[in-house]
Scaffold this active site. Structure first.
Site, short mmCIF file in Angstrom:
data_model
loop_
_atom_site.label_atom_id
_atom_site.label_comp_id
_atom_site.label_asym_id
_atom_site.label_seq_id
_atom_site.Cartn_x
_atom_site.Cartn_y
_atom_site.Cartn_z
N THR A 44 -2.03 -7.35 6.28
CA THR A 44 -1.31 -7.89 5.13
C THR A 44 -0.46 -9.09 5.53
O THR A 44 -0.48 -10.13 4.86
CB THR A 44 -0.40 -6.81 4.51
OG1 THR A 44 -1.18 -5.67 4.18
CG2 THR A 44 0.29 -7.34 3.26
N TYR A 107 -5.78 -1.90 -6.17
CA TYR A 107 -6.11 -2.28 -7.54
C TYR A 107 -6.96 -1.27 -8.29
O TYR A 107 -6.66 -0.92 -9.43
CB TYR A 107 -6.80 -3.66 -7.60
CG TYR A 107 -7.00 -4.14 -9.02
CD1 TYR A 107 -5.92 -4.64 -9.75
CD2 TYR A 107 -8.24 -4.08 -9.65
CE1 TYR A 107 -6.07 -5.05 -11.06
CE2 TYR A 107 -8.41 -4.49 -10.97
CZ TYR A 107 -7.32 -4.98 -11.67
OH TYR A 107 -7.47 -5.37 -12.96
N TYR A 133 -4.15 3.08 6.79
CA TYR A 133 -2.94 2.33 6.43
C TYR A 133 -2.56 2.69 5.00
O TYR A 133 -3.28 2.38 4.05
CB TYR A 133 -3.20 0.83 6.58
CG TYR A 133 -2.04 -0.08 6.23
CD1 TYR A 133 -0.73 0.37 6.13
CD2 TYR A 133 -2.28 -1.44 5.99
CE1 TYR A 133 0.31 -0.47 5.82
CE2 TYR A 133 -1.24 -2.31 5.68
CZ TYR A 133 0.04 -1.83 5.59
OH TYR A 133 1.07 -2.67 5.27
N ARG A 138 2.14 -1.69 -2.24
CA ARG A 138 1.20 -2.78 -2.49
C ARG A 138 -0.10 -2.29 -3.14
O ARG A 138 -0.71 -3.00 -3.93
CB ARG A 138 0.86 -3.52 -1.18
CG ARG A 138 1.93 -4.50 -0.74
CD ARG A 138 1.45 -5.28 0.48
NE ARG A 138 2.43 -6.26 0.92
CZ ARG A 138 2.43 -7.54 0.60
NH1 ARG A 138 1.49 -8.02 -0.20
NH2 ARG A 138 3.34 -8.36 1.07
N LYS A 161 -0.95 4.17 9.94
CA LYS A 161 0.25 3.37 9.72
C LYS A 161 0.80 3.77 8.37
O LYS A 161 0.16 3.56 7.33
CB LYS A 161 -0.09 1.88 9.74
CG LYS A 161 1.09 0.98 9.37
CD LYS A 161 0.66 -0.48 9.26
CE LYS A 161 1.82 -1.36 8.80
NZ LYS A 161 1.42 -2.79 8.62
N ILE A 203 4.04 -0.63 13.55
CA ILE A 203 3.37 -1.90 13.30
C ILE A 203 4.35 -2.72 12.49
O ILE A 203 4.62 -2.41 11.33
CB ILE A 203 2.02 -1.71 12.60
CG1 ILE A 203 1.08 -0.91 13.48
CG2 ILE A 203 1.41 -3.07 12.25
CD1 ILE A 203 -0.28 -0.61 12.86
#
Length: 298
Positions: A44, A107, A133, A138, A161, A203
């Site tokens: 990202t 999305y 992740y 997001r 993560k 991270i």
């Protein structure tokens, strides 16, 4: 494998929004010299959403070449299409990377069963290890601990993560996965506490700006010297939060530009560069943390 202070590396660009490979090489050297344990390339923070597949692969390939085996490189390979995630993984597998970071599809809001099918299908397409992740801020969809537990049984899926910033989430996952399943923080603001409570590292976005301090903090926390780690974390606390006053990686890029480590703070559209008021906020935070010196303040 994949523990410690891992930087979510920015992708430096020129003023015309092209990747600046010369600067990318210098950033890799900067992290090796600072003691960063590993690099996530084109995640990202590396603007994966606006790099087309061919460019995505080119940046990963260059990062591996610049690292030259001195630091591990994890390739961002997530997509909201399983077919695209497979394509990325298969294209990048021969490049010398050490593993993949695969984000929850964004999305399209898959069900938990869909997440299991997606990640198992992606993991089946490669012989390299895969880190999950989860960043619901997001992606909207939140991968639940029970889903992580199912995926942790796959022999290629070795860790996660987790960017929820929720310590109860960490505790829940620890109860459901084996001790060798890697648990990494994806939230700088809570990364110290995450490691203190059993996580294996982070991270980090902050590591772009303060790699040596992040490496020291994580190392101290992992070895149980929580008092010393806390002192460093307190020094970085405002940086952890203020780097996100605009969408990531807008502020990290401006901070690196202010430090003279990249030539431009350009981000790919639809993101744009930081507001002047926010530049001043970050500059003051960097001054307070000792990352830049007072005499450098313009």
């Amino acid at each position: 494998m994949f523990k410690g202070s891992i930087v979510a590396l920015v992708t430096p660009m020129t003023d015309d929004q092209q990747v600046d490979y010369q600067t990318l090489k210098s950033l890799v050297e900067y992290h090796i010299d600072a003691g960063t344990d590993g690099i996530v390339s084109v995640g990202t923070t590396g603007e994966s959403a606006t790099l087309p597949v061919d460019e995505h692969i080119k940046v990963i390939k260059a990062t591996v070449e610049y690292a030259a085996g001195r630091i591990f490189v994890i390739a961002g390979s997530g997509a909201n299409s399983t077919a695209e995630a497979i394509e990325l993984s298969q294209e990048m597998a021969p490049l010398g990377i050490d593993g993949f970071l695969s984000v929850v599809p964004y999305y399209n809001k898959p069900q938990q069963r869909g997440l299991i099918a997606h990640f198992e299908t992606v993991a089946d397409c490669t012989d390299l290890p895969v880190l999950l992740y989860n960043v619901p801020g997001r992606t909207v969809t939140d991968m639940l601990p029970e889903t992580v537990a199912v995926l942790a049984k796959h022999d290629k899926i070795i860790g996660i993560k987790d960017a929820t910033g929720d310590m109860q989430r960490l505790a829940d996952m620890r109860k459901l996965v084996s001790d060798d399943f890697i648990l990494l923080s994806g939230d700088d603001d809570t990364s110290f506490e995450f490691i203190k409570q059993g996580g294996h590292g982070t991270i980090s976005v902050t590591a772009n700006i303060a790699p040596k301090l992040m490496a020291q903090m994580v190392s101290l926390a992992r070895t149980g010297d929580f008092e010393a780690a806390q002192r460093i974390n307190d020094r970085l606390a405002k940086l952890h939060t203020q780097l996100f006053i605009e969408p990531n990686p807008v502020m990290p890029k401006w901070a690196l530009y202010r430090m003279g480590l990249i030539k431009s703070d350009i981000v790919r559209l639809p993101l744009v560069t930081a507001e002047l008021a926010n530049q001043k906020i970050i500059e003051q935070v960097m001054l307070d943390a000792g990352i830049i010196k007072i005499e450098e303040n313009a």
